[in-house]
Scaffold this motif. Structure first.
Motif, PDB file in Angstrom:
ATOM      1  N   ARG A  29       0.835  -1.214   0.000  1.00 48.73           N
ATOM      2  CA  ARG A  29       0.000   0.000   0.000  1.00 48.73           C
ATOM      3  C   ARG A  29       0.862   1.253   0.000  1.00 48.73           C
ATOM      4  N   PHE A  33       1.118   3.869  -6.473  1.00 45.20           N
ATOM      5  CA  PHE A  33       1.246   5.195  -7.072  1.00 45.20           C
ATOM      6  C   PHE A  33       0.268   6.141  -6.388  1.00 45.20           C
ATOM      7  N   ASN A  34       0.748   7.323  -5.998  1.00 45.89           N
ATOM      8  CA  ASN A  34      -0.068   8.307  -5.264  1.00 45.89           C
ATOM      9  C   ASN A  34      -0.639   7.710  -3.975  1.00 45.89           C
ATOM     10  N   SER A  35       0.185   6.948  -3.261  1.00 44.17           N
ATOM     11  CA  SER A  35      -0.247   6.346  -2.003  1.00 44.17           C
ATOM     12  C   SER A  35      -0.703   7.440  -1.034  1.00 44.17           C
ATOM     13  N   PRO A  36      -1.887   7.276  -0.422  1.00 43.14           N
ATOM     14  CA  PRO A  36      -2.401   8.314   0.477  1.00 43.14           C
ATOM     15  C   PRO A  36      -1.782   8.282   1.882  1.00 43.14           C
ATOM     16  N   LYS A  38       1.067   8.543   4.850  1.00 40.28           N
ATOM     17  CA  LYS A  38       2.243   9.370   5.153  1.00 40.28           C
ATOM     18  C   LYS A  38       3.404   8.555   5.705  1.00 40.28           C
ATOM     19  N   CYS A  43      -0.364   4.316   7.801  1.00 36.90           N
ATOM     20  CA  CYS A  43      -1.003   3.307   6.955  1.00 36.90           C
ATOM     21  C   CYS A  43      -1.721   2.267   7.810  1.00 36.90           C
ATOM     22  N   THR A 123      -3.559  -4.435  -2.059  1.00 36.72           N
ATOM     23  CA  THR A 123      -3.722  -2.993  -2.342  1.00 36.72           C
ATOM     24  C   THR A 123      -5.179  -2.621  -2.565  1.00 36.72           C
ATOM     25  N   GLU A 125      -6.625  -1.743  -4.960  1.00 44.52           N
ATOM     26  CA  GLU A 125      -6.680  -0.769  -6.060  1.00 44.52           C
ATOM     27  C   GLU A 125      -8.093  -0.272  -6.345  1.00 44.52           C
TER      28      GLU A 125
END
Length: 199
Positions: A29, A33-36, A38, A43, A123, A125
């Protein structure tokens, strides 16, 4: 003896995957790409709060299903390569590294479809899954993941990232086998030197 080794190996895999599957889920995770997320703790908190503890184990059965053939192919290929390159089974770092690298590459390539399914389960997705209007909030189960991978990209999707997976595994298994064989050789040599002194 072989039965106990099989039981021990199976139990070790169950425990290993029970610990490592959540860690793998968090890692994947974070790599999206563009993982939210921090950071790792952020996570873990967000996933636990929004999806519950089960989210860390969506791919557990897939992980177990993948590890059995991976290890079987890995060990069989290593033994086969040793028969070809080092039939006398002497300590030979080059043959151990080469056999280990090829064993890892073969096992990694063969189990890539399962790894792709595992990554999709970890993930989730959401964007792609949402585009396909999946039923329910989460994708779960290996068969559902296999179907979803096919919907997302057909047969080629099962081997997405195969080169990266092979390149990652080759040095890992080469180092693992060469270190294992070195210590096996070292311990055997020490024991053979100590034997006359003790008699």
């Amino acid at each position: 003896m072989l039965c106990w080794k099989s039981i021990a190996g199976g139990t070790a895999t169950l425990i290993h995957d029970a610990v490592m599957t959540p860690a793998e889920a968090v890692k994947q995770r974070m790599q999206m790409f563009n993982s939210p997320y921090k950071g790792v703790l952020h996570c873990i908190r967000v996933v636990y709060k929004t999806e519950g503890i089960r989210a860390f184990y969506w791919s557990y059965t897939t992980q177990l299903t993948m590890n059995v053939p991976f290890q079987a192919i890995h060990f069989m290929t290593y033994e086969f390569m040793q028969e070809q390159l080092n039939p006398c089974r002497h300590f030979n770092p080059l043959s151990h590294m080469l056999s280990g690298a090829l064993a890892g590459a073969t096992a990694a390539a063969a189990t890539t479809p399962l790894d792709v399914c595992k990554t999709l389960l970890n993930t989730q997705e959401n964007l792609k899954l949402g585009m396909l209007k999946t039923k329910g909030r989460h994708l779960s189960g290996m068969l559902n993941a296999c179907r979803m991978v096919y919907k997302l990209g057909g047969l080629p999707a099962y081997f997405k990232g195969v080169q990266a997976r092979v390149i990652y595994q080759m040095p890992s298994t080469a180092i693992c086998w060469s270190v294992y064989e070195f210590f096996k050789y070292f311990i055997t040599q020490r024991q053979s030197q100590d034997l006359p002194a003790s008699s």
